[in-house]
Design a protein around this motif. Structure first.
Motif, PDB file in Angstrom:
ATOM      1  N   GLY A 176       0.784  -1.224   0.000  1.00  0.00           N
ATOM      2  CA  GLY A 176       0.000   0.000   0.000  1.00  0.00           C
ATOM      3  C   GLY A 176       0.817   1.276   0.000  1.00  0.00           C
ATOM      4  O   GLY A 176       0.261   2.374  -0.076  1.00  0.00           O
ATOM      5  N   ALA A 177       2.154   1.159   0.066  1.00  0.00           N
ATOM      6  CA  ALA A 177       2.995   2.358   0.107  1.00  0.00           C
ATOM      7  C   ALA A 177       3.084   3.039  -1.259  1.00  0.00           C
ATOM      8  O   ALA A 177       3.376   4.228  -1.337  1.00  0.00           O
ATOM      9  N   GLY A 178       2.862   2.270  -2.329  1.00  0.00           N
ATOM     10  CA  GLY A 178       2.905   2.861  -3.663  1.00  0.00           C
ATOM     11  C   GLY A 178       4.029   2.351  -4.543  1.00  0.00           C
ATOM     12  O   GLY A 178       4.361   2.961  -5.558  1.00  0.00           O
ATOM     13  N   LYS A 179       4.630   1.210  -4.183  1.00  0.00           N
ATOM     14  CA  LYS A 179       5.753   0.674  -4.972  1.00  0.00           C
ATOM     15  C   LYS A 179       5.326   0.372  -6.410  1.00  0.00           C
ATOM     16  O   LYS A 179       5.971   0.824  -7.368  1.00  0.00           O
ATOM     17  N   SER A 180       4.266  -0.428  -6.560  1.00  0.00           N
ATOM     18  CA  SER A 180       3.831  -0.802  -7.910  1.00  0.00           C
ATOM     19  C   SER A 180       3.338   0.412  -8.687  1.00  0.00           C
ATOM     20  O   SER A 180       3.554   0.505  -9.902  1.00  0.00           O
ATOM     21  N   THR A 181       2.694   1.350  -8.001  1.00  0.00           N
ATOM     22  CA  THR A 181       2.246   2.580  -8.665  1.00  0.00           C
ATOM     23  C   THR A 181       3.439   3.366  -9.196  1.00  0.00           C
ATOM     24  O   THR A 181       3.433   3.841 -10.344  1.00  0.00           O
ATOM     25  N   PHE A 182       4.483   3.510  -8.385  1.00  0.00           N
ATOM     26  CA  PHE A 182       5.678   4.222  -8.818  1.00  0.00           C
ATOM     27  C   PHE A 182       6.331   3.512 -10.001  1.00  0.00           C
ATOM     28  O   PHE A 182       6.774   4.153 -10.965  1.00  0.00           O
ATOM     29  N   MET A 183       6.378   2.181  -9.949  1.00  0.00           N
ATOM     30  CA  MET A 183       6.961   1.414 -11.060  1.00  0.00           C
ATOM     31  C   MET A 183       6.139   1.627 -12.336  1.00  0.00           C
ATOM     32  O   MET A 183       6.700   1.775 -13.429  1.00  0.00           O
ATOM     33  N   LYS A 184       4.812   1.647 -12.215  1.00  0.00           N
ATOM     34  CA  LYS A 184       3.961   1.888 -13.392  1.00  0.00           C
ATOM     35  C   LYS A 184       4.178   3.282 -13.966  1.00  0.00           C
ATOM     36  O   LYS A 184       4.130   3.479 -15.184  1.00  0.00           O
ATOM     37  N   ILE A 185       4.425   4.252 -13.085  1.00  0.00           N
ATOM     38  CA  ILE A 185       4.704   5.611 -13.557  1.00  0.00           C
ATOM     39  C   ILE A 185       6.021   5.633 -14.335  1.00  0.00           C
ATOM     40  O   ILE A 185       6.120   6.236 -15.407  1.00  0.00           O
ATOM     41  N   LEU A 186       7.036   4.955 -13.815  1.00  0.00           N
ATOM     42  CA  LEU A 186       8.320   4.896 -14.518  1.00  0.00           C
ATOM     43  C   LEU A 186       8.170   4.217 -15.877  1.00  0.00           C
ATOM     44  O   LEU A 186       8.846   4.585 -16.843  1.00  0.00           O
ATOM     45  N   ALA A 187       7.266   3.220 -15.950  1.00  0.00           N
ATOM     46  CA  ALA A 187       7.068   2.464 -17.193  1.00  0.00           C
ATOM     47  C   ALA A 187       6.079   3.139 -18.147  1.00  0.00           C
ATOM     48  O   ALA A 187       5.781   2.592 -19.205  1.00  0.00           O
ATOM     49  N   ARG A 188       5.563   4.305 -17.767  1.00  0.00           N
ATOM     50  CA  ARG A 188       4.547   5.036 -18.548  1.00  0.00           C
ATOM     51  C   ARG A 188       3.209   4.298 -18.606  1.00  0.00           C
ATOM     52  O   ARG A 188       2.384   4.575 -19.471  1.00  0.00           O
ATOM     53  N   LYS A 219      16.046  29.786  17.112  1.00  0.00           N
ATOM     54  CA  LYS A 219      16.987  28.985  16.321  1.00  0.00           C
ATOM     55  C   LYS A 219      16.803  27.485  16.541  1.00  0.00           C
ATOM     56  O   LYS A 219      17.210  26.682  15.698  1.00  0.00           O
ATOM     57  N   LEU A 220      16.248  27.128  17.672  1.00  0.00           N
ATOM     58  CA  LEU A 220      16.082  25.705  17.984  1.00  0.00           C
ATOM     59  C   LEU A 220      14.813  25.172  17.330  1.00  0.00           C
ATOM     60  O   LEU A 220      13.703  25.420  17.786  1.00  0.00           O
ATOM     61  N   LYS A 221      14.979  24.454  16.241  1.00  0.00           N
ATOM     62  CA  LYS A 221      13.833  23.873  15.542  1.00  0.00           C
ATOM     63  C   LYS A 221      13.924  22.362  15.597  1.00  0.00           C
ATOM     64  O   LYS A 221      14.990  21.785  15.406  1.00  0.00           O
ATOM     65  N   MET A 222      12.794  21.756  15.846  1.00  0.00           N
ATOM     66  CA  MET A 222      12.746  20.292  15.876  1.00  0.00           C
ATOM     67  C   MET A 222      12.807  19.750  14.453  1.00  0.00           C
ATOM     68  O   MET A 222      12.215  20.295  13.535  1.00  0.00           O
ATOM     69  N   GLU A 223      13.568  18.656  14.279  1.00  0.00           N
ATOM     70  CA  GLU A 223      13.582  17.971  12.979  1.00  0.00           C
ATOM     71  C   GLU A 223      12.202  17.372  12.701  1.00  0.00           C
ATOM     72  O   GLU A 223      11.552  16.831  13.607  1.00  0.00           O
ATOM     73  N   ASP A 224      11.772  17.495  11.459  1.00  0.00           N
ATOM     74  CA  ASP A 224      10.461  16.953  11.072  1.00  0.00           C
ATOM     75  C   ASP A 224      10.517  15.437  11.068  1.00  0.00           C
ATOM     76  O   ASP A 224      11.271  14.838  10.313  1.00  0.00           O
ATOM     77  N   LEU A 225       9.741  14.802  11.923  1.00  0.00           N
ATOM     78  CA  LEU A 225       9.685  13.342  11.987  1.00  0.00           C
ATOM     79  C   LEU A 225       8.299  12.887  11.557  1.00  0.00           C
ATOM     80  O   LEU A 225       7.411  12.680  12.379  1.00  0.00           O
ATOM     81  N   LYS A 226       8.113  12.801  10.252  1.00  0.00           N
ATOM     82  CA  LYS A 226       6.838  12.303   9.768  1.00  0.00           C
ATOM     83  C   LYS A 226       6.635  10.870  10.226  1.00  0.00           C
ATOM     84  O   LYS A 226       7.586  10.129  10.443  1.00  0.00           O
ATOM     85  N   TYR A 243       7.346   7.848   4.613  1.00  0.00           N
ATOM     86  CA  TYR A 243       7.215   9.258   4.986  1.00  0.00           C
ATOM     87  C   TYR A 243       6.752  10.112   3.801  1.00  0.00           C
ATOM     88  O   TYR A 243       7.147  11.268   3.660  1.00  0.00           O
ATOM     89  N   GLU A 244       5.944   9.503   2.874  1.00  0.00           N
ATOM     90  CA  GLU A 244       5.397  10.179   1.697  1.00  0.00           C
ATOM     91  C   GLU A 244       6.491  10.669   0.739  1.00  0.00           C
ATOM     92  O   GLU A 244       6.305  11.641   0.011  1.00  0.00           O
ATOM     93  N   THR A 245       7.653  10.012   0.764  1.00  0.00           N
ATOM     94  CA  THR A 245       8.708  10.363  -0.168  1.00  0.00           C
ATOM     95  C   THR A 245       9.526   9.108  -0.466  1.00  0.00           C
ATOM     96  O   THR A 245       9.165   8.006  -0.044  1.00  0.00           O
ATOM     97  N   ILE A 246      10.595   9.249  -1.219  1.00  0.00           N
ATOM     98  CA  ILE A 246      11.487   8.133  -1.536  1.00  0.00           C
ATOM     99  C   ILE A 246      12.885   8.501  -1.061  1.00  0.00           C
ATOM    100  O   ILE A 246      13.450   9.518  -1.486  1.00  0.00           O
ATOM    101  N   ILE A 247      13.433   7.706  -0.175  1.00  0.00           N
ATOM    102  CA  ILE A 247      14.766   7.935   0.382  1.00  0.00           C
ATOM    103  C   ILE A 247      15.676   6.812  -0.093  1.00  0.00           C
ATOM    104  O   ILE A 247      15.320   5.631   0.004  1.00  0.00           O
ATOM    105  N   THR A 248      16.853   7.164  -0.624  1.00  0.00           N
ATOM    106  CA  THR A 248      17.786   6.176  -1.156  1.00  0.00           C
ATOM    107  C   THR A 248      18.864   5.867  -0.125  1.00  0.00           C
ATOM    108  O   THR A 248      19.461   6.779   0.464  1.00  0.00           O
TER     109      THR A 248
END
Length: 534
Positions: free
Chosen positions: A39-51, A290-297, A227-232
């Motif tokens: 459900g994360a979107g792996k196959s959807t992303f692959m289909k987008i790459l494949a047009r 100056k002290l900002k918390m890192e975004d932890l989605k 986290y709604e993105t792709i991290i390598t």
């Protein structure tokens, strides 16, 4: 060499966002595993790459020549198997077809002659004169015998049809490869062949797989959808898991320290803002800004918790078999087999497709009768069985909760709800209609049933089919901790390595290899034996 470049790509369905403003590149010479839970979107992303599907926003630059595994064989049913493979090189296939059309003309014009020359140039450039032998080599490597190459695709079994489509994707030296679950329907020998092929591949590979060993073996990088993105991450799947945990732990630790500092500064400002220490108060306010918390989605990865228990243990001699044998349509599949299974053994059943793995475990589970021989369970043995074909096991017209409740009316509501929660059916998911269960949800529901039963013997036929990587890892953990006896058919090499203490290898009509020891020992011993025979 060509690569993929993804710029500000987003995709969602209704209110659900799969990924947003993704910027990532996939470089030539690298092999990427695309991971993330169901459900994360792996196959959807692959289909987008494949047009095959459009992104909502953003741009994608692709290699010119793509090999794509599309697991839909129906459009090729009446085509020759070798031709299906060669269609993977679209430019070559189009040139060969046009050449044949021209050569069938009774009279060639001067323009036809010029065109034939152009086509011959394309065919030569695309290695067309060795195309059939290259296609045949791919098919042989994937376990499809030469006797099938000249026939139509419809003559092959479903698994071999999908192997043919994999050969199609690999054919013609594509600059980019998109492979969605390439190890599905492959036996261990074919998986190892594919691993060797991909190690030598020079283009950019992006693959989705639920086989941890495959990802660890072939990947130079993991592209993780979370986290709604792709991290390598660099390395294989296990490397990614470690790095991901370290990054999140570091950010959480840094945030914890920042939160302490923020609390101290806020306390100082609150105490002295109305007093005479105005300059110090302003200094603290500046530090606070100056002290900002890192975004932890919130991560979308969820791992089931699988724990198999026993109501009572079995006797020491759990199962005795004497000369079990089975034939189909007059062909001997399992010759006389006489294993003794003792309490707590974990037996992995492996081998090529069609050698008799399921036949053997179905006989032991009592799903089919042997043609000859004897099978005797020991004292207090209680067997839980999950077949490879799940059709008809879970009753339709009810809910997941209702089906489990009907199986054991003695269990309390809290116990069933807790069990479902451990298997990722939380909240309203417990009341999901059984008619709408996905493949992964069906397997998780059947694992709930086995955990409820608390048998002291588990017989599992390809239980990892349809499970994501997190669920497969949880299943391996649960089987490793289980104190009962296990017989499991699987192609998952990581699971075999982690769980099994004994290996059975049926060989269709030949004696079943019965190896006491782990999977790595089995491979070493039988690789040495094969080398000695050569």
């Amino acid at each position: 060499m060509a690569s993929f470049s993804i710029v500000n790509v987003s995709k969602g369905y209704g209110p659900k966002k799969l990924f947003e403003n993704v910027n990532v590149s996939f470089s030539a010479g690298r092999r990427y595993g695309l991971t993330g839970p169901n459900g994360a979107g792996k196959s959807t992303f692959m289909k987008i790459l494949a047009r095959d599907e459009e992104q909502d926003t953003g741009d994608i630059i692709r290699p010119r020549k793509l090999g794509i595994l599309r697991q839909d064989h129906f459009q090729y049913e009446n085509d020759r198997v070798l031709d299906v493979v060669m269609m993977g090189n679209a430019a070559l296939w189009a040139a060969m077809k046009e050449k044949n059309v021209l050569l069938e003309k009774p009279n060639l014009t001067d323009d036809d002659g010029v065109r034939l020359g152009d086509l011959e140039g394309v065919i030569a450039e695309e290695d067309g004169y060795v195309a059939e032998s290259d296609a045949a080599s791919l098919l042989m490597g994937l376990g499809i015998d030469e006797s099938f190459h000249q026939g139509q695709l419809k003559a092959l079994t479903g698994g071999f049809k999908l192997r043919t489509l994999l050969a199609q994707a690999l054919f013609g030296k594509p600059e980019g490869l998109l492979l969605d679950e390439p190890t599905n329907h492959l036996d261990l020998d074919s998986i190892r062949w594919l691993e060797r092929f991909l190690h030598e591949y020079e283009g950019v590979l992006i693959t989705i797989s639920h086989d941890r060993h495959f990802l660890n073996s072939i990947c130079t990088h993991i592209a993780d959808i979370d986290y709604e993105t792709i991290i390598t991450y660099t390395g294989g799947y296990d490397d990614m898991v470690r790095q991901k945990a370290q990054v999140r732990s570091r950010i959480e630790s840094e945030n914890s320290e920042k939160q302490k500092k923020i609390s101290q500064l806020q306390d100082f400002v609150a105490r002295f803002s109305a007093g005479t220490r105005a300059s110090q108060v302003q200094s603290r306010k500046n530090q606070l800004e100056k002290l900002k918390m890192e975004d932890l989605k919130r991560s979308n990865i969820a791992r089931p918790f699988i724990k198999f228990e026993q109501k009572v243990p079995s006797g020491k001699q759990t199962l005795t078999c004497e000369k079990l044998t089975k034939s189909w349509d007059g062909e001997l599949i399992i010759p006389p087999f006489s294993p003794l299974i003792t309490k707590g053994e974990k037996i992995g059943v492996i081998g090529k497709n069609g050698v008799g793995k399921s036949t053997l475990v179905r006989m032991i589970a009592g799903a089919i009768q042997p043609d000859g021989g004897m099978l005797e369970w020991g004292h207090a043995a209680s067997v839980g069985y999950m077949p490879q074909d799940h059709h008809g096991i879970i009753k339709k017209g009810t809910t997941v909760y209702g089906w489990l409740r009907d199986l054991d009316s003695k269990l309390g509501n809290e116990e069933i709800s807790g069990l479902l929660g451990r298997m990722l059916f939380s909240g309203e998911e417990r009341m999901k209609p059984t008619d709408t269960l996905s493949g992964g949800e069906t397997v998780r529901t059947l694992l709930c049933q086995l955990m409820m039963r608390k048998d002291n013997v588990l017989i599992l036929d390809e239980p990892t089919n349809h499970l994501d990587l997190e669920s497969i890892a949880a299943l391996a953990d649960g089987l490793s901790r289980y104190e009962g006896t296990v017989i499991i058919v699987t192609h998952d090499q990581e699971l075999l390595n982690e769980v099994c203490t004994r290996i059975w290898a049926p060989r269709r009509g030949k004696d079943v290899i019965d190896h006491v020891g782990n999977f790595e020992d089995f491979l070493l011993k039988h690789a040495e034996a094969a080398a000695q025979r050569r």
